[in-house]
Write a protein that holds these residues in place. Structure first.
Motif, short mmCIF file in Angstrom:
data_model
loop_
_atom_site.label_atom_id
_atom_site.label_comp_id
_atom_site.label_asym_id
_atom_site.label_seq_id
_atom_site.Cartn_x
_atom_site.Cartn_y
_atom_site.Cartn_z
N MET A 125 -55.35 -11.94 16.88
CA MET A 125 -54.23 -11.14 16.45
C MET A 125 -54.20 -11.11 14.93
O MET A 125 -54.32 -12.14 14.27
CB MET A 125 -52.92 -11.72 16.98
N VAL A 126 -54.04 -9.91 14.38
CA VAL A 126 -53.96 -9.75 12.93
C VAL A 126 -52.51 -9.62 12.50
O VAL A 126 -52.05 -10.36 11.63
CB VAL A 126 -54.77 -8.51 12.46
N ILE A 127 -51.76 -8.68 13.12
CA ILE A 127 -50.38 -8.43 12.73
C ILE A 127 -49.69 -7.60 13.80
O ILE A 127 -50.34 -6.84 14.51
CB ILE A 127 -50.32 -7.71 11.36
N GLU A 128 -48.39 -7.76 13.91
CA GLU A 128 -47.59 -6.90 14.79
C GLU A 128 -47.09 -5.71 13.97
O GLU A 128 -46.69 -5.86 12.81
CB GLU A 128 -46.40 -7.66 15.36
N TYR A 129 -47.10 -4.53 14.57
CA TYR A 129 -46.54 -3.33 13.93
C TYR A 129 -45.06 -3.32 14.24
O TYR A 129 -44.65 -3.19 15.40
CB TYR A 129 -47.22 -2.08 14.50
N VAL A 130 -44.21 -3.51 13.23
CA VAL A 130 -42.77 -3.61 13.46
C VAL A 130 -42.02 -2.49 12.74
O VAL A 130 -42.50 -1.91 11.77
CB VAL A 130 -42.20 -4.98 13.03
N GLY A 131 -40.84 -2.21 13.24
CA GLY A 131 -39.95 -1.20 12.69
C GLY A 131 -38.80 -1.00 13.65
O GLY A 131 -38.58 -1.81 14.55
N GLN A 132 -38.08 0.09 13.48
CA GLN A 132 -36.97 0.40 14.37
C GLN A 132 -37.49 1.06 15.63
O GLN A 132 -38.32 1.97 15.57
CB GLN A 132 -35.97 1.34 13.69
N ILE A 133 -37.00 0.62 16.77
CA ILE A 133 -37.38 1.19 18.06
C ILE A 133 -36.43 2.35 18.35
O ILE A 133 -35.21 2.16 18.39
CB ILE A 133 -37.32 0.13 19.17
N VAL A 134 -37.00 3.56 18.50
CA VAL A 134 -36.19 4.75 18.72
C VAL A 134 -36.77 5.58 19.86
O VAL A 134 -37.94 5.44 20.22
CB VAL A 134 -36.10 5.62 17.44
N ARG A 135 -35.93 6.45 20.42
CA ARG A 135 -36.37 7.39 21.45
C ARG A 135 -37.08 8.57 20.79
O ARG A 135 -36.93 8.83 19.60
CB ARG A 135 -35.17 7.88 22.26
N GLN A 136 -37.82 9.32 21.59
CA GLN A 136 -38.59 10.46 21.09
C GLN A 136 -37.71 11.46 20.35
O GLN A 136 -38.07 11.95 19.28
CB GLN A 136 -39.32 11.17 22.25
N VAL A 137 -36.55 11.78 20.90
CA VAL A 137 -35.68 12.78 20.27
C VAL A 137 -35.24 12.32 18.87
O VAL A 137 -35.18 13.13 17.94
CB VAL A 137 -34.47 13.12 21.18
N ILE A 138 -34.98 11.05 18.70
CA ILE A 138 -34.59 10.49 17.40
C ILE A 138 -35.79 10.52 16.45
O ILE A 138 -35.67 10.87 15.28
CB ILE A 138 -34.04 9.06 17.53
N ALA A 139 -36.96 10.17 16.96
CA ALA A 139 -38.17 10.20 16.14
C ALA A 139 -38.45 11.61 15.63
O ALA A 139 -38.81 11.80 14.46
CB ALA A 139 -39.37 9.67 16.93
N ASP A 140 -38.26 12.62 16.48
CA ASP A 140 -38.47 14.01 16.06
C ASP A 140 -37.49 14.39 14.95
O ASP A 140 -37.88 15.03 13.96
CB ASP A 140 -38.30 14.96 17.25
N MET A 141 -36.23 14.00 15.10
CA MET A 141 -35.22 14.30 14.08
C MET A 141 -35.56 13.59 12.77
O MET A 141 -35.45 14.18 11.69
CB MET A 141 -33.83 13.89 14.57
#
Length: 115
Positions: free
Chosen positions: A1-17
């Motif tokens: 393992m090198v690193i975990e990709y982290v950030g805010q977990i959002v739904r597709q509709v929120i990601a599109d916005m």
């Protein structure tokens, strides 16, 4: 393992916005990574160094979605020994689309585009 990709977990509709808002705000790059059909990790404003890992058609790492305590996570694993000062890369595996995103990875086996 090198690193975990982290950030805010959002739904597709929120990601599109958010993607549209980022473009309107002049943010040159967004760091949206699809976990599954409905879930995206947005590391644009609150991610870690994993968001800066570049694409390569001949990568030394790969991304894998794992489940920990019933929560899906994206983890970057090495394919091989990685030397000090060697760039860490993985294949973004963007979906195939009509509008191509040029690839600049420089690998001998470069496909020419990210999608």
């Amino acid at each position: 393992m090198v690193i975990e990709y982290v950030g805010q977990i959002v739904r597709q509709v929120i990601a599109d916005m958010r993607e549209q808002r980022y473009e309107e705000e002049g943010i040159g790059s967004s760091y949206l990574f699809r976990v599954d059909q409905d879930t995206i990790i947005d590391a644009t404003k609150c991610g870690n160094l994993a968001r800066f890992i570049n694409h390569s058609c001949n990568p030394n790492c790969y991304a894998k979605i794992i489940t920990v305590n019933s929560q899906k996570k994206i983890v970057i694993y090495s394919r091989q020994q990685i030397s000090v000062d060697e760039e860490i890369t993985y294949d973004y595996k963007f979906p195939i689309e009509d509008t191509k995103i040029p690839c600049l990875c420089g690998a001998d086996s470069c496909r020419g585009s990210l999608n």
